[in-house]
Each structure stands twice: as C-alpha cells, then as structure tokens.
Design an enzyme around this catalytic site. Structure first.
Site, mmCIF file in Angstrom:
data_model
loop_
_atom_site.group_PDB
_atom_site.id
_atom_site.type_symbol
_atom_site.label_atom_id
_atom_site.label_comp_id
_atom_site.label_asym_id
_atom_site.label_seq_id
_atom_site.Cartn_x
_atom_site.Cartn_y
_atom_site.Cartn_z
ATOM 1 N N GLU B 168 138.297 -7.638 51.282
ATOM 2 C CA GLU B 168 138.216 -7.114 52.649
ATOM 3 C C GLU B 168 137.886 -8.231 53.651
ATOM 4 O OE1 GLU B 168 138.933 -4.339 54.141
ATOM 5 O OE2 GLU B 168 139.250 -2.940 52.493
ATOM 6 N N GLU B 171 141.016 -10.231 54.112
ATOM 7 C CA GLU B 171 142.017 -9.502 54.895
ATOM 8 C C GLU B 171 141.668 -9.446 56.379
ATOM 9 O OE1 GLU B 171 143.546 -6.326 51.465
ATOM 10 O OE2 GLU B 171 142.668 -5.565 53.318
ATOM 11 N N GLU B 172 140.405 -9.193 56.668
ATOM 12 C CA GLU B 172 140.020 -8.972 58.074
ATOM 13 C C GLU B 172 139.805 -10.276 58.842
ATOM 14 O OE1 GLU B 172 136.807 -6.175 58.524
ATOM 15 O OE2 GLU B 172 137.939 -4.553 57.594
#
Lengths: 281, 281
Positions: B168, B171-172
């Site tokens: 995460e 990805e962010e």
C-alpha cells in the site's frame, strides 16, 4: 417491510427527467460512495422484476451512480439468475441472503472487498500452581490424537476477540476467566475455500477452578503442569505450537508483555477495541 | 474440467447397495469432516440436475454423510433456485461462485463459519529526520477533510499483513519500505454488511525517500514533522487516532515494542506468519 417498488428513485436527479421516472423503478437507498442499494424484500416474479431492474439501471446510469447493490433474501432465489443475466456479479452471501453488485462507471471498481478472514482464538489459562487448562477434542484435526491443547474456537460474527476467548473457555470447561492480554497471533491462508484465518493466543486469568467439561466436543479436560504440557511430542514437533508454548512459558514468569485491550471509538463512531502493549506506553 | 455426473458416488458405501447407485449421481469429493462437496462445473438444465441431486441426497443420507456442499459457478445461476428448493442454504459467495450447504444429521451443525473480517493496514513510516509519511485521500471518509493521515489500505485475499502494508505504501507514495513491527491493532464491528474489520498499525522502515504519489486515490503526500502530524485537530479529536499517534511517538523514541513477524508452519502444514514480541522473548 416496505414495497421495493416506487414510482421515483430516492436519488437526486442530476440529469434531465427521463421517461423512466414514469414507470416503476426499484426503490433504493444511497450509500456514501455514490452507490445505491436495493433491498428486495417481497416475493416477486422475474417477469415483474426484470423490467423494473432494467428501467432502474437506465436511470442510475443517467444519474452517474457508481456501484449498484442488490440484496436478495434466500426466499427470492428465483431472482438470482435474472439478476446475473443483467450483468451483476456476486459480492458475498450469508445463510439467508445473496448480495449482488454491478459497477457502472468505465473506471476500475472501488467496491469494498468481501470478508477474507475467520478469527480464531486459543486460550492460555494458568492457575496459581502454574498448571495450564488443557483439553482433548473429539472432532476435527485433533481427533484421535493424544494431544492436550489449549481451549480454542472461532469468534462469532460481531464478537470481540477477548470475549470469544472467555466464552470458549466457559463453553468447553465451565471455567470462568477474565482477559489479560493477547500474547501473539498467526495469520494462515487457504484455510477454507481460499479464506484466511487470524488466530489469536489470549492469556486469561481463571476466576474459578472446577472443571465441568462440555460433552459434545470435548473428550477430556484438566489442569496440567506447564512442564508436562510443553514436553508433549506434538507441541515440539510443530513450529507454531512451539513458539506459543515458549511465549506462554515466558509470560508465566513475567518475562513477556503482549497486547492489552482498551475500548475505543472509531472515527466513524463505531465502538471498537484497540490492542497495544500497555506496559511500554 | 470433468463431468459432475458419475454412475457411482466416490464415497465408500457403508450401507446395503441401493437402487440409487443404478441411476446417475452427482460426483463428490469427501472432506475430512464426514462431508461431501459437489463442484458443478458444466452447464446443466435444472430438469437434469434436480433428479441427480435428489438421488444423491438419498444416497448420502444412507451413507451417514454430514455436510453437503454444492459450489455453483455464476454461469450456473440457473441452478441456485432449484438447490434452495431442495432445502440448501447459502454458505458464502465470491465474485464468480455461490457455495450452498445442507447439514443432514439431526444434531446441530458444526459447519465452518463464513469469513467474518476484512483486514486493513495503516503504515507508520518515519525517516531519519523524524518525519512521517502522510497522505490526503481523494475518496472515502477522508475526502474533503483537511487531514494528513498514514497510508492505509485493505489486505488482498491471501496476502500477509506485513506484505499488504509494504504494498500500500508503495502504491500510494512510491516509497520502498521494509517491515519492522505491528504496533497495535483495532477490531471494529458492523463495518460493511455486518462484517467486522481488523486494522493493523504497521511500522515500516523507509528504503527510499522520493515521493511520487498515485493520482487516482491520493490528493497529496508528504514527509511531515511528527509534532505537526500529532497536532492535527482531527487526530486529537478521535480516540483511536490519538492512541495510535501516542504509540508511534513512543516507538519513535524506542520506548515501545510491538510484534515482529516470523514465518512459521501451521500444524496442517500451511505456511503462516506468527507475530509476537521478540524483544521480550
């Protein structure tokens, strides 16, 4: 229960009024993510349902709706096939209903995931004589194995981890306990139908000592000297059991701190429990 | 894919041979709990399916079968209603199939529970200047709120907690990290359709520093001084955020130990990770 049919959608109409508002539409509740949810409650023939669904879908498209949720109780299993034929997919199911979903936009869907985990608990309960509460099970993986193990179980839907541990010990042995700490946990995948499991080892303090075992699942239950529990070949053969035994042994000598639980409120106002290492805060 | 029809059941026949062995029966795989599972794969009309199911049920009753599982792919949605009419209930569903179940014995069912939890992660990533990695989100509960928050997300099915946290963050923000510890977690009920959520706060160590935010979900991302993060009114207003901020602050001064992760093997031979307080073992 109200009728699932209404002459207008409860959604604010952002586009020009369309002909679909003149005909019957499925009644919806809006969610906070730009989606709508249809809760079909009353029996309906697919001949009635399909035109309603099609007209509603057209309106939702015009209104810029993203996700469309349709909840069909099991008594309306006749509407499953027609809903699938309109392009819906399954999202999840419980005993008494099936939830279907359709993502209207061209963009990748941001629908919430289905539940992916079961939650299991194992209870480490030690009395003042440094004896641990252990059981032998009649069914499951430990059937016919001569292993004494901690009481274990699965948390019910909506049940807190610490509550589940206390309940399982009470059910299996009739011993009353209070929660102390979560000592460790394991995450295992592909447990059942591709789902994962989170298994929490909870330390509980006994508030009573007289064992009265449950008959249907438990073959035997006893207080066993810690050393005897740990010396079992099965425990030593399996890595995860060995870790847990070591952690519990360390805890029993006050050489370990796990995670306590405090009631908290989530940002959305929901009651929750937060688990953290109190000793070190 | 093999035909779901066979002339004899794969179960050992414990009773006298019955007439039902002469007719077609659904092909089953036995489970280790005295149950059978039918995996219907090929398209079938309900006119063909229902007699097969009825004959099979009779045989399974004679054989002392306990739970009967029927897995229907979504392309066979036509068989949902007929299966329900034979007394089956839903157990769970994924995007592409529905699992139905029937418990034959008179005794209460001991069928495994449906998955009850989603697993979420929040990532506490701090650089050498004591700045934390924070984002502002475009959607969801934090949309239009002027809150800087940790990167968060939902673990995919089959994904480990620590892996989900690393993914995460990547990805962010495009920041590479390595897992350090789980610092705390919360359990919240009734998050979505009655399901619960376990949210794990993971500490990650940054391996890169240049932020390149993802556009679809993230409005902004930055390294923010810890004090500034903690001074946000939103954080102080919400109990669970306040706890987490306090824990992370304590951890950043090396005054806290959470749970590390070690790869372990479950007793059933499945790869798993066990999380415990390494420092104190």
């Amino acid at each position: 229960m109200s009728s699932p049919i209404t002459s207008t959608s409860s959604l604010p109409i952002r586009e020009q009024p369309s002909i679909f508002q003149q005909v019957g539409l499925l009644k919806v509740v809006e969610d906070s993510y730009g989606g709508v949810k249809v809760d079909v409650e009353e029996p309906m023939d697919s001949d009635v349902y399909v035109p309603l669904l099609r007209a509603s879908m057209s309106q939702w498209r015009q209104q810029g709706v993203k996700g469309v949720w349709i909840k069909l109780p099991i008594k309306l299993a006749n509407l499953v096939e027609p809903t699938v034929k309109e392009g819906f997919r399954y999202h999840h199911a419980e005993s008494d209903y099936l939830m279907l979903v359709y993502w209207i936009p061209e963009t990748p869907d941001t629908l919430p995931a289905n539940a992916s985990h079961t939650v299991g608990i194992g209870a480490f309960v030690m009395n003042d004589n440094r004896e641990v509460l252990v059981v032998q099970e009649k069914n499951g993986a430990f059937r016919d194995k001569d292993v004494w193990k901690f009481p274990t179980g699965v948390a019910n839907q909506g049940e807190d981890i610490w509550t589940a541990a206390i309940r399982e010990v009470k059910e299996e042995t009739d011993i009353d306990t209070e929660f102390v700490e979560i000592l460790a946990f394991s995450q295992t995948h592909m447990k059942f139908c591709g789902k994962s499991d989170l298994f929490f080892v909870c330390m509980l303090r006994p508030l009573s000592l007289d064992i009265n075992k449950q008959d249907s699942e438990i073959k035997a239950a006893q207080w066993m000297p810690t050393e005897e529990y740990m010396a079992q070949p099965y425990i030593n053969k399996h890595e995860s059991f060995k870790y847990v035994a070591k952690i519990c042994s360390s805890k029993s000598r006050n050489h370990y701190s796990g995670l306590c639980s405090v009631p908290t409120m989530s940002s959305s106002g929901k009651k929750s429990f937060t688990y953290f290492n109190k000793l070190q805060l």
